[in-house]
Design a protein around this motif. Structure first.
Motif, PDB file in Angstrom:
ATOM      1  N   GLN B  43       0.831  -1.205   0.000  1.00 42.57           N
ATOM      2  CA  GLN B  43       0.000   0.000   0.000  1.00 42.57           C
ATOM      3  C   GLN B  43       0.871   1.262   0.000  1.00 42.57           C
ATOM      4  N   PHE B  44       1.944   1.252   0.785  1.00 44.15           N
ATOM      5  CA  PHE B  44       2.854   2.403   0.808  1.00 44.15           C
ATOM      6  C   PHE B  44       3.520   2.594  -0.561  1.00 44.15           C
ATOM      7  N   LEU B  46       2.269   1.760  -3.386  1.00 40.92           N
ATOM      8  CA  LEU B  46       1.245   2.294  -4.280  1.00 40.92           C
ATOM      9  C   LEU B  46       1.080   3.803  -4.078  1.00 40.92           C
ATOM     10  N   LEU B  47       1.064   4.226  -2.813  1.00 37.36           N
ATOM     11  CA  LEU B  47       0.966   5.665  -2.527  1.00 37.36           C
ATOM     12  C   LEU B  47       2.155   6.410  -3.132  1.00 37.36           C
ATOM     13  N   HIS B  48       3.291   5.740  -3.143  1.00 32.88           N
ATOM     14  CA  HIS B  48       4.502   6.365  -3.677  1.00 32.88           C
ATOM     15  C   HIS B  48       4.425   6.579  -5.191  1.00 32.88           C
ATOM     16  N   GLN B  49       3.578   5.793  -5.851  1.00 34.47           N
ATOM     17  CA  GLN B  49       3.466   5.909  -7.313  1.00 34.47           C
ATOM     18  C   GLN B  49       2.430   6.936  -7.761  1.00 34.47           C
TER      19      GLN B  49
END
Lengths: 204, 76
Positions: B43-44, B46-49
């Motif tokens: 999830q982290f 994904l947030l980074h992308q």
């Protein structure tokens, strides 16, 4: 180079009117990006307006390289940073010390440091599918708004604007360690909010 | 031993700077045993992308000549 310029001269006006159309088409997305970061409609409108004007003025310097929207987006990011610096000089940015509230995060963990049962991270599926999902972005929007101002600002600078934590420290006059703590907090809150608002509804 | 809360700190840090050998080791050890944290790690990421994805999708509104790959000038 010169030859190309000459033969392209006739197409210049068509090319720039085509780019005007592209600007109009991309404007709503630029606006939603600016809103995410600035958290103020009027300011976001200003930033986008300035970016579009700059794009039109500098149209010649773009010179047909690929990725017109990306180029305009770069201008917008620059304008947003500019506005943020201005707000900071005006003393309109909240100080970063007043958001030490860890309650929202502690709620995700038990005393032992393990996940609370109802907060356990779940599988979100294939990232490509997630990003294609319009609803995901709506929930993300809402989750960003729910974050405290400063937490959202640091997260946005890092993950939306793509600054390094070192650059963020310089912009906001904070220590890098503080920055990492804020980002940890932001990511935990966002993941919980997204899981709650998006995944739960998707599967309901 | 590191618990989930501490592990999420390293997962977050990993997006912003290179972890030390010791940090990498303890994170990997924790992730190997904890499915929930493996999801959190994803999830982290994904947030980074998000930013790149936002940028890559910009051209879609108008693009008929294929979007160029976004410049990877992001750190971490």
């Amino acid at each position: 180079m010169t030859d190309e310029r000459l033969s392209d001269a006739d197409d210049t006006s068509t090319a720039s009117s085509e780019r005007m159309e592209r600007l109009a088409a991309v404007r709503p997305r630029l606006l939603s990006f600016a809103r995410l970061h600035l958290r103020d409609n009027a300011l976001a409108e200003d930033a986008v307006q300035e970016a579009l004007i700059a794009a039109i003025e500098k149209d010649a310097s773009f010179a047909g390289r690929s990725g017109y929207e990306t180029w305009v987006f770069g201008i917008l990011k620059y304008k947003i940073l500019d506005l943020m610096r201005y707000q900071k000089r005006q003393g309109r940015l909240q100080s970063l010390d007043d958001e030490n509230d860890d309650e929202a995060i502690d709620r995700q963990f038990r005393q032992s440091g393990r996940w609370q049962h109802d907060a356990r991270p779940e599988h979100w599926g294939n990232p490509d599918k997630v990003f294609e999902n319009e609803h995901f972005w709506q929930v993300f929007d809402a989750c960003m708004i729910a974050l405290p101002d400063n937490t959202a600002r640091v997260f946005s600078l890092r993950e939306l604007m793509g600054l390094s934590t070192e650059e963020i420290c310089r912009e906001l006059d904070i220590r890098e360690n503080n920055c990492w703590v804020i980002l940890h907090r932001a990511r935990l809150r966002l993941r919980a909010c997204l899981q709650q608002g998006w995944l739960k509804e998707e599967t309901a | 031993m590191m618990m989930c809360k501490g592990a999420t700190r390293l997962m977050s840090l990993k997006q912003d700077r290179r972890l030390t050998f010791q940090e990498r080791l303890s994170l990997r050890f924790h992730l190997s045993m904890c499915g929930a944290c493996r999801q959190c790690d994803r999830q982290f990421s994904l947030l980074h992308q998000l930013g790149e994805r936002f940028e890559a999708d910009l051209g879609d509104a108008t693009d008929d000549q294929g979007a160029s790959p976004p410049d990877s000038d992001r750190q971490g």
